[in-house]
Design a protein around this motif. Structure first.
Motif, PDB file in Angstrom:
ATOM      1  N   ASP A 114      44.434  26.516  51.065  1.00  0.00           N
ATOM      2  CA  ASP A 114      43.300  26.669  50.150  1.00  0.00           C
ATOM      3  C   ASP A 114      41.982  26.843  50.891  1.00  0.00           C
ATOM      4  N   SER A 115      41.828  26.121  52.002  1.00  0.00           N
ATOM      5  CA  SER A 115      40.571  26.204  52.733  1.00  0.00           C
ATOM      6  C   SER A 115      40.420  27.555  53.427  1.00  0.00           C
ATOM      7  N   SER A 116      41.444  27.970  54.137  1.00  0.00           N
ATOM      8  CA  SER A 116      41.300  29.202  54.930  1.00  0.00           C
ATOM      9  C   SER A 116      41.216  30.436  54.029  1.00  0.00           C
ATOM     10  N   LEU A 117      41.796  30.349  52.861  1.00  0.00           N
ATOM     11  CA  LEU A 117      41.792  31.520  51.974  1.00  0.00           C
ATOM     12  C   LEU A 117      40.722  31.435  50.889  1.00  0.00           C
ATOM     13  N   SER A 118      39.800  30.478  51.035  1.00  0.00           N
ATOM     14  CA  SER A 118      38.828  30.291  49.958  1.00  0.00           C
ATOM     15  C   SER A 118      37.956  31.531  49.757  1.00  0.00           C
ATOM     16  N   TYR A 119      37.752  32.319  50.823  1.00  0.00           N
ATOM     17  CA  TYR A 119      36.978  33.555  50.638  1.00  0.00           C
ATOM     18  C   TYR A 119      37.586  34.403  49.519  1.00  0.00           C
ATOM     19  N   PHE A 120      38.898  34.608  49.619  1.00  0.00           N
ATOM     20  CA  PHE A 120      39.555  35.516  48.669  1.00  0.00           C
ATOM     21  C   PHE A 120      39.583  34.928  47.257  1.00  0.00           C
ATOM     22  N   ARG A 121      39.811  33.604  47.166  1.00  0.00           N
ATOM     23  CA  ARG A 121      39.810  32.975  45.843  1.00  0.00           C
ATOM     24  C   ARG A 121      38.453  33.136  45.169  1.00  0.00           C
ATOM     25  N   ASN A 122      37.388  32.952  45.934  1.00  0.00           N
ATOM     26  CA  ASN A 122      36.063  33.114  45.332  1.00  0.00           C
ATOM     27  C   ASN A 122      35.819  34.552  44.877  1.00  0.00           C
ATOM     28  N   ARG A 123      36.312  35.518  45.666  1.00  0.00           N
ATOM     29  CA  ARG A 123      36.105  36.912  45.279  1.00  0.00           C
ATOM     30  C   ARG A 123      36.826  37.258  43.981  1.00  0.00           C
ATOM     31  N   LEU A 124      37.869  36.498  43.659  1.00  0.00           N
ATOM     32  CA  LEU A 124      38.592  36.771  42.411  1.00  0.00           C
ATOM     33  C   LEU A 124      37.691  36.613  41.194  1.00  0.00           C
ATOM     34  N   THR A 125      36.711  35.718  41.289  1.00  0.00           N
ATOM     35  CA  THR A 125      35.781  35.582  40.156  1.00  0.00           C
ATOM     36  C   THR A 125      34.471  36.340  40.396  1.00  0.00           C
ATOM     37  N   GLU A 126      34.034  36.432  41.663  1.00  0.00           N
ATOM     38  CA  GLU A 126      32.751  37.118  41.933  1.00  0.00           C
ATOM     39  C   GLU A 126      32.845  38.630  41.711  1.00  0.00           C
ATOM     40  N   ALA A 127      33.918  39.242  42.231  1.00  0.00           N
ATOM     41  CA  ALA A 127      34.005  40.705  42.185  1.00  0.00           C
ATOM     42  C   ALA A 127      34.017  41.250  40.756  1.00  0.00           C
ATOM     43  N   PRO A 128      34.807  40.676  39.836  1.00  0.00           N
ATOM     44  CA  PRO A 128      34.819  41.239  38.478  1.00  0.00           C
ATOM     45  C   PRO A 128      33.453  41.158  37.788  1.00  0.00           C
ATOM     46  N   LYS A 129      32.730  40.076  38.040  1.00  0.00           N
ATOM     47  CA  LYS A 129      31.385  39.937  37.473  1.00  0.00           C
ATOM     48  C   LYS A 129      30.470  41.056  38.008  1.00  0.00           C
ATOM     49  N   ASP A 130      30.497  41.272  39.335  1.00  0.00           N
ATOM     50  CA  ASP A 130      29.654  42.319  39.926  1.00  0.00           C
ATOM     51  C   ASP A 130      30.033  43.697  39.410  1.00  0.00           C
ATOM     52  N   VAL A 131      31.326  43.938  39.372  1.00  0.00           N
ATOM     53  CA  VAL A 131      31.747  45.305  39.092  1.00  0.00           C
ATOM     54  C   VAL A 131      31.580  45.640  37.617  1.00  0.00           C
ATOM     55  N   ALA A 132      31.654  44.649  36.751  1.00  0.00           N
ATOM     56  CA  ALA A 132      31.424  44.925  35.326  1.00  0.00           C
ATOM     57  C   ALA A 132      30.006  45.453  35.147  1.00  0.00           C
ATOM     58  N   PHE A 133      29.067  44.810  35.851  1.00  0.00           N
ATOM     59  CA  PHE A 133      27.687  45.280  35.784  1.00  0.00           C
ATOM     60  C   PHE A 133      27.564  46.675  36.408  1.00  0.00           C
TER      61      PHE A 133
ATOM     62  N   VAL B 247      25.165  52.468  43.798  1.00  0.00           N
ATOM     63  CA  VAL B 247      25.923  51.595  42.892  1.00  0.00           C
ATOM     64  C   VAL B 247      27.368  52.078  42.786  1.00  0.00           C
ATOM     65  N   ALA B 248      27.533  53.392  42.694  1.00  0.00           N
ATOM     66  CA  ALA B 248      28.892  53.937  42.566  1.00  0.00           C
ATOM     67  C   ALA B 248      29.746  53.551  43.772  1.00  0.00           C
ATOM     68  N   ALA B 249      29.139  53.548  44.963  1.00  0.00           N
ATOM     69  CA  ALA B 249      29.895  53.193  46.171  1.00  0.00           C
ATOM     70  C   ALA B 249      30.406  51.752  46.101  1.00  0.00           C
ATOM     71  N   SER B 250      29.677  50.908  45.372  1.00  0.00           N
ATOM     72  CA  SER B 250      30.098  49.502  45.277  1.00  0.00           C
ATOM     73  C   SER B 250      31.307  49.321  44.358  1.00  0.00           C
ATOM     74  N   LEU B 251      31.696  50.375  43.660  1.00  0.00           N
ATOM     75  CA  LEU B 251      32.741  50.216  42.643  1.00  0.00           C
ATOM     76  C   LEU B 251      34.150  50.099  43.210  1.00  0.00           C
ATOM     77  N   THR B 252      34.296  50.128  44.533  1.00  0.00           N
ATOM     78  CA  THR B 252      35.620  49.762  45.069  1.00  0.00           C
ATOM     79  C   THR B 252      35.985  48.345  44.628  1.00  0.00           C
ATOM     80  N   GLU B 253      34.991  47.560  44.225  1.00  0.00           N
ATOM     81  CA  GLU B 253      35.280  46.218  43.694  1.00  0.00           C
ATOM     82  C   GLU B 253      36.167  46.285  42.455  1.00  0.00           C
ATOM     83  N   LEU B 254      36.187  47.446  41.784  1.00  0.00           N
ATOM     84  CA  LEU B 254      37.118  47.631  40.665  1.00  0.00           C
ATOM     85  C   LEU B 254      38.550  47.372  41.094  1.00  0.00           C
ATOM     86  N   PHE B 255      38.843  47.732  42.338  1.00  0.00           N
ATOM     87  CA  PHE B 255      40.232  47.680  42.811  1.00  0.00           C
ATOM     88  C   PHE B 255      40.492  46.431  43.652  1.00  0.00           C
TER      89      PHE B 255
END
Lengths: 248, 248
Positions: free
Chosen positions: A167-186, A138-146
């Motif tokens: 917007d289409s080509s960069l949608s990966y990064f836009r989605n990570r903006l909301t996914e990563a904080p949720k994962d890393v908070a946990f 779990v600790a290794a996954s915390l690079t999501e903090l940054f």
């Protein structure tokens, strides 16, 4: 005396401040618009190997967890990458980026041409999660903090500097903006809760350092192979090849 | 139609001709005398990680072999590296080289300062031998087919170009001149005997390619970190540090 959760969190955040891969020269080259189209393609090809391995890593983690609540909390990570009925998922979004930079998406999906050093680094992460303690995994996954900071800078830098960026080509990064904080908070709460001795805190911090090394080594590999003086190792993608029809 | 043993051997040898690490620019830099003392030291520190991992790899192999005769044939590889009552072994000989180039041998033995990319590549080899078929594991060891030539060139090049080079400091390589051919004669015969279908020949050839990638990635990591423009990743050895007393 074992550090308080707040002090231990500060220690973890300092690892990111010291050696997260936003400090790597390739990061700056990419985001400032200094990359040639082929250098962007090399990054897209190699980074795909990481993207594609993340849900394997998460499945390896879940395969070792006996607590259904923890597995349930973790499962969304796999969904975020592999997709659901309503969400194409991060891997498909990354292939959209591959299209946008002019690559043959089947070639990218095949993982041929990925640098051996990329594979060694990413595979080391999957094995780390498979072999080490759950706390270290779990600790290794915390690079999501940054990560949100780097994704935001990436979107801004790519949009400003490259014609392929939209917007289409960069949608990966836009989605990570909301996914990563949720994962890393946990993940962060879980690590702070479970790293309750000096020894465990040291192990968790070392795991996060290991993970920053995994990320750094990936940019090092791309930089050495494709940035002047470029030295592509045997088996690595050759610039100008495997492009979509009509792209040059 | 499955290739004859002779044709298959030629296919394996061609892999070495194409991409063994004697083709890497760092190899030429080292043997021609073009390395600074610190570049030689970086090579000694990082290559020690490989040396120290080889008997672990061989033990992983033996742990999967049920045939006592095969285990017995393999065992001398561990003895060659770890030593016996009469033979200090390759790991100790490598530390003698570390001494000779001015490094603190305890530091080298600690494996601190080894580049993450070196660890990822070498660990990938140990895991490969642990996880893949016995045929693939033995085939991966066949880079020894190409090693005596490189060791002979190394001895000659180092002796001609560096003050530290003498019989004692180079004893590792001299010993490999006799050990490697013995090992590889056995390994090659075993692979030619067991790779008796197209599929097995392809798997064995891919294993040898994998191993050349492991070796190449190690030189790439050193080259990127320590040769101009040098870019030492976080955690990597810093030139000028951890030297023996009196060395500068």
């Amino acid at each position: 005396m074992t550090a308080t959760p707040a002090d231990f969190e500060a220690r973890l955040r300092q690892i990111g401040a010291d050696q997260y891969h936003d400090k790597h020269p390739f990061h700056h080259l990419l985001h400032s618009g200094g990359c040639t189209p082929d250098q962007v393609r090399a990054w897209v090809i190699n980074r795909f190997y990481y993207q594609a391995s993340i849900p394997v890593k998460d499945a390896a983690f879940m395969s070792r967890v006996e607590d259904p609540a923890l597995r349930r909390a973790w499962r969304s990570r796999i969904e975020d990458h592999d997709g659901t009925a309503d969400n194409e998922g991060g891997i498909m979004r990354w292939l959209r980026l591959a299209d946008a930079v002019g690559l043959d998406r089947d070639y990218v999906a095949s993982k041929e041409g990925v640098l051996p050093a990329t594979k060694f680094a990413v595979d080391a992460y999957v094995r780390f999660v498979r072999d080490k303690t759950l706390l270290e995994a779990v600790a290794a996954s915390l690079t999501e903090l940054f990560a949100p900071k780097i994704h935001a800078a990436r979107i801004e830098g790519l949009l400003a500097n490259y014609a392929f960026a939209d917007d289409s080509s960069l949608s990966y990064f836009r989605n990570r903006l909301t996914e990563a904080p949720k994962d890393v908070a946990f993940g962060l709460a879980w690590v702070l809760d479970h790293a309750d001795t000096d020894e465990k805190q040291d192990a968790a911090a070392a795991a996060l350092v290991f993970k920053t090394n995994v990320l750094w080594a990936q940019l090092d590999a791309i930089h050495a192979a494709y940035v002047t003086p470029a030295r592509i190792p045997p088996g690595g993608w050759q610039p100008g090849t495997h492009l979509r029809p009509g792209v040059k």
